[in-house]
Motif scaffolding. Structure first.
Motif, PDB file in Angstrom:
ATOM      1  N   ALA A 278      52.688  13.530  20.542  1.00 37.38           N
ATOM      2  CA  ALA A 278      52.032  12.193  20.607  1.00 37.38           C
ATOM      3  C   ALA A 278      52.189  11.522  19.059  1.00 37.38           C
ATOM      4  CB  ALA A 278      50.446  12.488  20.924  1.00 37.38           C
ATOM      5  N   ASP A 279      52.266  12.333  17.972  1.00 40.31           N
ATOM      6  CA  ASP A 279      52.339  11.881  16.509  1.00 40.31           C
ATOM      7  C   ASP A 279      53.779  11.069  16.452  1.00 40.31           C
ATOM      8  OD1 ASP A 279      49.789  12.557  16.066  1.00 40.31           O
ATOM      9  OD2 ASP A 279      50.199  14.414  15.100  1.00 40.31           O
ATOM     10  N   GLN A 280      54.543  12.079  16.983  1.00 37.68           N
ATOM     11  CA  GLN A 280      56.149  11.217  16.918  1.00 37.68           C
ATOM     12  C   GLN A 280      56.320   9.826  17.621  1.00 37.68           C
ATOM     13  OE1 GLN A 280      58.013  15.071  18.676  1.00 37.68           O
ATOM     14  NE2 GLN A 280      59.741  14.283  17.162  1.00 37.68           N
ATOM     15  N   ILE A 281      55.616   9.881  18.643  1.00 38.09           N
ATOM     16  CA  ILE A 281      55.696   8.661  19.464  1.00 38.09           C
ATOM     17  C   ILE A 281      54.917   7.647  19.020  1.00 38.09           C
ATOM     18  CG2 ILE A 281      55.211   7.825  22.014  1.00 38.09           C
ATOM     19  CD1 ILE A 281      55.359  10.780  22.869  1.00 38.09           C
ATOM     20  N   LYS A 282      53.737   7.763  18.623  1.00 38.13           N
ATOM     21  CA  LYS A 282      52.989   6.833  17.768  1.00 38.13           C
ATOM     22  C   LYS A 282      53.776   6.262  16.502  1.00 38.13           C
ATOM     23  CE  LYS A 282      48.541   8.309  19.577  1.00 38.13           C
ATOM     24  NZ  LYS A 282      47.192   9.143  19.004  1.00 38.13           N
ATOM     25  N   ASP A 283      54.495   7.062  15.911  1.00 40.36           N
ATOM     26  CA  ASP A 283      55.287   6.750  14.637  1.00 40.36           C
ATOM     27  C   ASP A 283      56.298   5.807  15.011  1.00 40.36           C
ATOM     28  OD1 ASP A 283      56.148   6.649  11.832  1.00 40.36           O
ATOM     29  OD2 ASP A 283      57.694   8.283  12.741  1.00 40.36           O
ATOM     30  N   TRP A 284      57.021   6.320  16.159  1.00 43.27           N
ATOM     31  CA  TRP A 284      57.998   5.276  16.665  1.00 43.27           C
ATOM     32  C   TRP A 284      57.482   4.055  17.159  1.00 43.27           C
ATOM     33  CZ3 TRP A 284      60.706   9.614  20.422  1.00 43.27           C
ATOM     34  CH2 TRP A 284      61.144  10.499  19.439  1.00 43.27           C
ATOM     35  N   ARG A 285      56.469   3.996  18.066  1.00 45.57           N
ATOM     36  CA  ARG A 285      55.796   2.748  18.258  1.00 45.57           C
ATOM     37  C   ARG A 285      55.399   1.767  17.130  1.00 45.57           C
ATOM     38  NH1 ARG A 285      50.086   3.356  21.354  1.00 45.57           N
ATOM     39  NH2 ARG A 285      49.571   3.998  19.369  1.00 45.57           N
ATOM     40  N   GLU A 286      54.968   2.353  15.999  1.00 46.56           N
ATOM     41  CA  GLU A 286      54.658   1.378  15.038  1.00 46.56           C
ATOM     42  C   GLU A 286      56.010   0.876  14.279  1.00 46.56           C
ATOM     43  OE1 GLU A 286      51.869   0.349  14.092  1.00 46.56           O
ATOM     44  OE2 GLU A 286      50.985   1.570  15.651  1.00 46.56           O
ATOM     45  N   GLN A 287      57.152   1.715  14.235  1.00 47.11           N
ATOM     46  CA  GLN A 287      58.423   1.205  13.789  1.00 47.11           C
ATOM     47  C   GLN A 287      58.928   0.099  14.785  1.00 47.11           C
ATOM     48  OE1 GLN A 287      61.208   3.908  12.109  1.00 47.11           O
ATOM     49  NE2 GLN A 287      59.848   5.748  12.524  1.00 47.11           N
ATOM     50  N   ALA A 288      58.920   0.247  15.900  1.00 46.06           N
ATOM     51  CA  ALA A 288      59.355  -0.319  17.128  1.00 46.06           C
ATOM     52  C   ALA A 288      58.511  -1.938  17.117  1.00 46.06           C
ATOM     53  CB  ALA A 288      59.143   0.151  18.537  1.00 46.06           C
ATOM     54  N   LYS A 289      57.370  -1.853  16.579  1.00 44.18           N
ATOM     55  CA  LYS A 289      56.438  -3.170  16.425  1.00 44.18           C
ATOM     56  C   LYS A 289      57.282  -4.300  15.586  1.00 44.18           C
ATOM     57  CE  LYS A 289      52.252  -1.702  17.866  1.00 44.18           C
ATOM     58  NZ  LYS A 289      50.760  -1.240  17.763  1.00 44.18           N
TER      59      LYS A 289
ATOM     60  N   ALA B 196      60.811  -3.573  22.353  1.00 42.53           N
ATOM     61  CA  ALA B 196      59.479  -3.861  22.906  1.00 42.53           C
ATOM     62  C   ALA B 196      58.975  -2.968  23.684  1.00 42.53           C
ATOM     63  CB  ALA B 196      59.979  -5.273  23.942  1.00 42.53           C
ATOM     64  N   GLN B 197      59.463  -2.152  24.631  1.00 36.82           N
ATOM     65  CA  GLN B 197      58.940  -1.281  25.161  1.00 36.82           C
ATOM     66  C   GLN B 197      58.214  -0.242  24.364  1.00 36.82           C
ATOM     67  OE1 GLN B 197      62.477  -0.315  27.900  1.00 36.82           O
ATOM     68  NE2 GLN B 197      61.038   0.067  29.316  1.00 36.82           N
ATOM     69  N   LEU B 198      58.736   0.383  23.627  1.00 31.03           N
ATOM     70  CA  LEU B 198      58.299   1.102  22.573  1.00 31.03           C
ATOM     71  C   LEU B 198      56.992   0.640  21.846  1.00 31.03           C
ATOM     72  CD1 LEU B 198      61.073   3.099  20.883  1.00 31.03           C
ATOM     73  CD2 LEU B 198      59.155   4.113  22.136  1.00 31.03           C
ATOM     74  N   ALA B 199      57.099  -0.477  21.461  1.00 34.56           N
ATOM     75  CA  ALA B 199      56.125  -1.221  20.800  1.00 34.56           C
ATOM     76  C   ALA B 199      54.832  -1.702  21.679  1.00 34.56           C
ATOM     77  CB  ALA B 199      56.539  -2.608  20.170  1.00 34.56           C
ATOM     78  N   LYS B 200      55.017  -1.791  23.004  1.00 34.77           N
ATOM     79  CA  LYS B 200      53.882  -2.150  24.101  1.00 34.77           C
ATOM     80  C   LYS B 200      53.376  -0.779  24.736  1.00 34.77           C
ATOM     81  CE  LYS B 200      55.520  -6.771  25.283  1.00 34.77           C
ATOM     82  NZ  LYS B 200      56.158  -7.436  26.227  1.00 34.77           N
ATOM     83  N   LEU B 201      53.933   0.192  24.053  1.00 30.74           N
ATOM     84  CA  LEU B 201      53.281   1.647  24.782  1.00 30.74           C
ATOM     85  C   LEU B 201      51.791   2.039  24.531  1.00 30.74           C
ATOM     86  CD1 LEU B 201      55.894   4.450  24.152  1.00 30.74           C
ATOM     87  CD2 LEU B 201      55.375   3.340  26.048  1.00 30.74           C
ATOM     88  N   THR B 202      50.994   1.923  25.482  1.00 24.90           N
ATOM     89  CA  THR B 202      49.594   2.427  25.474  1.00 24.90           C
ATOM     90  C   THR B 202      49.304   3.755  24.884  1.00 24.90           C
ATOM     91  OG1 THR B 202      49.135   2.851  27.866  1.00 24.90           O
ATOM     92  CG2 THR B 202      49.138   0.525  27.032  1.00 24.90           C
ATOM     93  N   ASP B 203      48.016   4.110  24.564  1.00 25.00           N
ATOM     94  CA  ASP B 203      47.779   5.414  24.298  1.00 25.00           C
ATOM     95  C   ASP B 203      47.823   6.365  25.621  1.00 25.00           C
ATOM     96  OD1 ASP B 203      47.261   4.985  21.686  1.00 25.00           O
ATOM     97  OD2 ASP B 203      45.004   4.811  22.028  1.00 25.00           O
ATOM     98  N   LYS B 204      47.755   5.791  26.745  1.00 21.40           N
ATOM     99  CA  LYS B 204      47.885   6.401  28.036  1.00 21.40           C
ATOM    100  C   LYS B 204      49.237   6.723  28.385  1.00 21.40           C
ATOM    101  CE  LYS B 204      46.678   6.259  33.006  1.00 21.40           C
ATOM    102  NZ  LYS B 204      45.957   5.345  33.949  1.00 21.40           N
ATOM    103  N   ASP B 205      50.314   5.729  27.860  1.00 16.71           N
ATOM    104  CA  ASP B 205      51.574   5.983  28.132  1.00 16.71           C
ATOM    105  C   ASP B 205      52.117   7.249  27.001  1.00 16.71           C
ATOM    106  OD1 ASP B 205      52.007   3.830  29.929  1.00 16.71           O
ATOM    107  OD2 ASP B 205      52.188   2.521  28.404  1.00 16.71           O
ATOM    108  N   VAL B 206      51.303   7.071  25.951  1.00 20.18           N
ATOM    109  CA  VAL B 206      51.801   8.000  24.862  1.00 20.18           C
ATOM    110  C   VAL B 206      51.556   9.453  25.452  1.00 20.18           C
ATOM    111  CG1 VAL B 206      51.456   9.003  22.345  1.00 20.18           C
ATOM    112  CG2 VAL B 206      51.782   6.584  22.839  1.00 20.18           C
ATOM    113  N   ALA B 207      50.200   9.585  25.980  1.00 26.44           N
ATOM    114  CA  ALA B 207      49.916  10.848  26.598  1.00 26.44           C
ATOM    115  C   ALA B 207      50.774  11.535  27.606  1.00 26.44           C
ATOM    116  CB  ALA B 207      48.476  10.716  26.871  1.00 26.44           C
ATOM    117  N   LYS B 208      51.225  10.445  28.590  1.00 27.33           N
ATOM    118  CA  LYS B 208      52.369  10.613  29.602  1.00 27.33           C
ATOM    119  C   LYS B 208      53.683  11.107  28.814  1.00 27.33           C
ATOM    120  CE  LYS B 208      52.889   7.516  32.749  1.00 27.33           C
ATOM    121  NZ  LYS B 208      53.092   6.247  33.660  1.00 27.33           N
ATOM    122  N   ILE B 209      54.304  10.376  27.950  1.00 25.22           N
ATOM    123  CA  ILE B 209      55.320  10.877  27.338  1.00 25.22           C
ATOM    124  C   ILE B 209      55.242  12.528  26.834  1.00 25.22           C
ATOM    125  CG2 ILE B 209      57.240  10.487  25.508  1.00 25.22           C
ATOM    126  CD1 ILE B 209      56.425   7.447  25.875  1.00 25.22           C
TER     127      ILE B 209
END
Length: 220
Positions: free
Chosen positions: A204-215, A183-196
């Protein structure tokens, strides 16, 4: 008068009294060094170019400090292969003050600075080492006590390794920064992605890919 010099595989435009950081030169602080690779020199609009270097032209400089550049991280990851490599490099640098630009084989007029006796130099070095040790310890303690990027929710964590591209090491790194559920990964905003992306070895591409899978996993 200015000159264009080449040292350490790089080119610099310099003039007298300029402070310059170049790749490490084997010399002590206070020593005078000569840089013979002068590509061009001039004054105003009158410029002389070498082929490739100007004959008889030399730039002299005084060594001000020996130090290091900031650490550069080279991180490589192959998606969905659980393969990653992290290499750090910290370039050694020498800070010099340009003393003279000599032409036509002229000899330098300035000599090395007077050095302190060995005993005094050792005592001074010991004092400086103690002075530097205190802030380093404080900085290390502050780094250790630094808060994670996110606040971990209560309850049992999810197995993040189910997500393609997240291995045991990556899951541990995410957990240390407070990310433990789908749920945390799924709710990451673009600002959170930039922070990570800024603070962790993930793109950023890795994190966005994980976010889509987490959703998809969070919706089950």
């Amino acid at each position: 008068m200015f000159a264009v010099i080449k040292t350490g595989g790089k080119q610099y435009r310099v003039a007298a009294n300029d402070l310059l950081k170049i790749e490490k030169v084997e010399a002590n602080v206070g020593d005078m060094v000569e840089i013979g690779h002068v590509l061009a020199h001039g004054e105003g609009e009158n410029v002389t170019f070498g082929a490739p270097f100007v004959d008889g032209a030399v730039v002299t400089a005084e060594v001000v400090e020996q130090g290091k550049n900031r650490t550069v991280i080279a991180f490589k990851k192959r998606r969905r292969q659980n393969s990653r490599r992290k290499i750090g490099h910290r370039q050694l640098l020498t800070t010099v003050r340009i003393s003279e630009i000599l032409l036509g084989g002229a000899k330098p007029t300035k000599t090395a600075a007077v050095k302190a006796p060995k005993k005094e130099a050792k005592a001074e070095a010991a004092t400086e080492a103690k002075a530097e040790a205190a802030p380093k310890k404080e900085a290390k303690a502050a780094e250790t006590a630094a808060a994670p990027l996110f606040k971990a929710p209560k309850g049992e964590p999810d197995d993040l390794t189910v997500i393609k591209g997240i291995g045991p090491v990556a899951a541990k790194d995410l957990a240390e920064q407070g990310i433990i559920t789908f749920a945390q990964l799924a709710k990451l905003t673009d600002k959170d992605v930039a922070k990570i992306d800024e603070h962790m070895p993930f793109s950023a591409d890795q994190i966005k890919d994980w976010r889509e899978q987490a959703k998809e996993l969070a919706a089950k």
